[in-house]
Motif scaffolding. Structure first.
Motif, PDB file in Angstrom:
ATOM      1  N   ALA A   1       3.362   5.947  -5.537  1.00 16.38           N
ATOM      2  CA  ALA A   1       3.328   6.025  -7.003  1.00 16.38           C
ATOM      3  C   ALA A   1       2.269   7.018  -7.465  1.00 16.38           C
ATOM      4  O   ALA A   1       2.474   7.771  -8.434  1.00 16.38           O
ATOM      5  N   LYS A   2       1.130   7.062  -6.767  1.00 19.51           N
ATOM      6  CA  LYS A   2       0.085   8.023  -7.113  1.00 19.51           C
ATOM      7  C   LYS A   2       0.549   9.461  -6.888  1.00 19.51           C
ATOM      8  O   LYS A   2       0.053  10.389  -7.533  1.00 19.51           O
ATOM      9  N   ASN A   3       1.513   9.614  -5.958  1.00 27.54           N
ATOM     10  CA  ASN A   3       2.074  10.944  -5.683  1.00 27.54           C
ATOM     11  C   ASN A   3       3.300  11.247  -6.537  1.00 27.54           C
ATOM     12  O   ASN A   3       3.989  12.248  -6.308  1.00 27.54           O
ATOM     13  N   GLY A   4       3.578  10.346  -7.503  1.00 27.94           N
ATOM     14  CA  GLY A   4       4.696  10.574  -8.401  1.00 27.94           C
ATOM     15  C   GLY A   4       6.042  10.118  -7.870  1.00 27.94           C
ATOM     16  O   GLY A   4       7.089  10.507  -8.394  1.00 27.94           O
TER      17      GLY A   4
ATOM     18  N   ILE B   1       2.082   1.747  -3.607  1.00 32.37           N
ATOM     19  CA  ILE B   1       1.002   2.189  -4.496  1.00 32.37           C
ATOM     20  C   ILE B   1       0.663   3.662  -4.256  1.00 32.37           C
ATOM     21  O   ILE B   1       0.533   4.455  -5.203  1.00 32.37           O
ATOM     22  N   ARG B   2       0.572   4.069  -2.992  1.00 31.55           N
ATOM     23  CA  ARG B   2       0.218   5.458  -2.679  1.00 31.55           C
ATOM     24  C   ARG B   2       1.338   6.428  -3.062  1.00 31.55           C
ATOM     25  O   ARG B   2       1.079   7.540  -3.520  1.00 31.55           O
TER      26      ARG B   2
ATOM     27  N   GLN C   1       0.829  -1.210   0.000  1.00 26.02           N
ATOM     28  CA  GLN C   1       0.000   0.000   0.000  1.00 26.02           C
ATOM     29  C   GLN C   1       0.866   1.263   0.000  1.00 26.02           C
ATOM     30  O   GLN C   1       0.528   2.255  -0.638  1.00 26.02           O
TER      31      GLN C   1
END
Length: 463
Positions: A399-402, A396-397, A393
């Motif tokens: 990665a969403k923030n770049g 993944i999080r 997790q």
């Protein structure tokens, strides 16, 4: 004596007879973990006047008190009755930080202990009883100076302490300061030594927009030979031999190390440093009582003479206008005082940059929101989530923030965080571990912190 005479002759009448306008421009400073006065002398030269300095080691404190009183008197500055206090800076019986709140203090400065962040000190961070960095940040919040200056070893800049640094920046942001870190090299400021220092400067926003880091020049550093040539010949060593030695010592020195009371007497450092010294024609296996005499020849495989404490002080930056500083105590104590010090020329450069900001000198620049500076993305993520997160997790999080991060890197950062923070682990039904970030383990003034017992146990060996 020769250094002192040169220093006096180089000072202009304007410098000796400080004008009333100059005195009015001087700014107050409180200094913690002040040592023997490297930072103190540099800040004084930059235009700061000490209200108080606190130091644990009684020998270093004696050196600091005698010299700082003298330079204050020479510059026509009023000297407090109790200028230097000796003892644990975190002990309320030594001094009362809260008594300075609301007194418009310009600068809180310090060279808090380095072993918690150095490789030689095992990089224990907040688990080391000598760690006072986080406490110094809390102190800033209590005293509310206009600016904060803290310096430490390069090790604090490593990935191991990215979460620690993030916690420091976040806390200073909560206190209303704009803070940043910078790795400075002493050799860029005329010091003939490879001495990187990791420096934190924080200012209130109205002053921060005027602050610029000092810009040094690596070409300004003289070689060891240039720096010490006259001292090597001061005791009669033949001119031809001195010239040959100086020609060989044609580079800057490795980092001078003061060491700690936990580790032996005075020598010039670990094996790698000793090898570098040997290449400069210096015997690093100890410190000499005096310069070489006539007919001196190296023995027992040494490549040259040993340094005296006066020579070590020059390499640490006590030279030229900074030469007028007398170290008190026996040789090993004096060596430690010098080796653990912040080079005065670097302290002066930082002090001048901070003073210029506090006087709002120059053109203001746009401030960058430093609370968005991310030293450790895993730390930031866990701080923002109240629920525990698994490694997957977290990845993944991020990665969403770049932020791209693989599993080994995420696990490594979690391991580092576990050293300095309470890292709570929850086992999911799947067997996966989920993590949440608890309290900072560092000492910030807690009455029940383990630091008190450890400090008492090891008091005699802490320096």
């Amino acid at each position: 004596m020769l250094d002192a005479l040169r220093w006096l002759s180089q000072r202009t009448w304007k410098e000796i007879t400080m004008s009333a306008a100059d005195r009015e421009q001087r700014l107050d400073v409180i200094e913690i973990c002040a040592g023997a006065g490297g930072q103190s002398f540099g800040l004084h030269k930059a235009g700061f006047t000490h209200l108080l300095a606190v130091e644990l080691d009684k020998h270093a404190a004696h050196t600091l008190d005698q010299n700082l009183r003298r330079v204050l008197k020479e510059d026509g500055v009023d000297v407090p009755d109790e200028l230097v206090r000796v003892g644990d800076v975190a002990d309320p019986s030594v001094w009362d930080p809260d008594s300075y709140r609301g007194k418009d203090i310009a600068l809180l400065a310090g060279g808090v202990p380095c072993p918690p962040f150095s490789i030689a000190g095992k990089q224990l961070g907040s688990s080391d009883e000598r760690d006072l960095f986080a406490w110094a940040i809390e102190l800033c919040g209590r005293i509310r100076p206009k600016a904060l200056l803290l310096e430490n070893v390069r090790g604090l800049s490593a990935n191991r302490f990215s979460g620690y640094r993030q916690a420091v920046l976040d806390k200073l942001h909560d206190f209303g300061y704009i803070a940043s870190w910078k790795l400075l090299h002493a050799s860029d400021f005329g010091v003939p030594q490879l001495r990187p220092r990791f420096v934190l400067v924080a200012l209130l926003p109205e002053y921060a927009k005027y602050f610029d880091w000092p810009q040094g020049n690596p070409d300004d550093a003289p070689s060891v030979g240039e720096t010490l040539r006259d001292l090597m010949g001061a005791n009669g060593w033949e001119d031809e031999e001195v010239r040959a030695w100086a020609d060989k010592a044609n580079d800057i020195a490795p980092t001078i190390v003061g060491g700690s009371k936990k580790h032996g007497g005075a020598d010039l450092g670990p094996t790698r440093a000793k090898k570098a010294w040997a290449e400069l024609g210096v015997d690093a296996m100890g410190v000499a009582n005096e310069a070489p005499k006539p007919g001196f020849k190296p023995v027992n495989g040494a490549t040259g003479p040993k340094l005296t404490t006066q020579m070590v002080a020059r390499i640490q930056g006590w030279h030229g206008e900074f030469a007028h500083w007398e170290f008190l105590g026996l040789k090993t104590s004096v060596y430690r005082q010098i080796g653990n010090a912040f080079p005065p020329p670097v302290a002066r450069a930082l002090g001048e940059s901070i003073k210029n900001a506090l006087l709002k000198t120059g053109k203001p620049h746009t401030l960058v929101e430093t609370s968005n500076t991310v030293h450790d993305p895993v730390y930031k993520l866990l701080r923002q989530h109240s629920r525990p997160l698994t490694v997957e997790q977290i990845i993944i999080r991020l990665a969403k923030n770049g932020v791209a991060m693989d599993q080994p890197e995420a696990e490594r950062r979690l391991n580092h965080l576990g050293h300095d923070f309470e890292l709570e682990k929850t086992e999911r039904k799947s067997g996966e571990l989920a993590y949440s970030l608890g309290e900072f383990k560092a000492f910030v003034g807690q009455d029940d912190h383990q630091r008190h017992d450890l400090f008492t146990q090891h008091r005699a060996k802490i320096s």
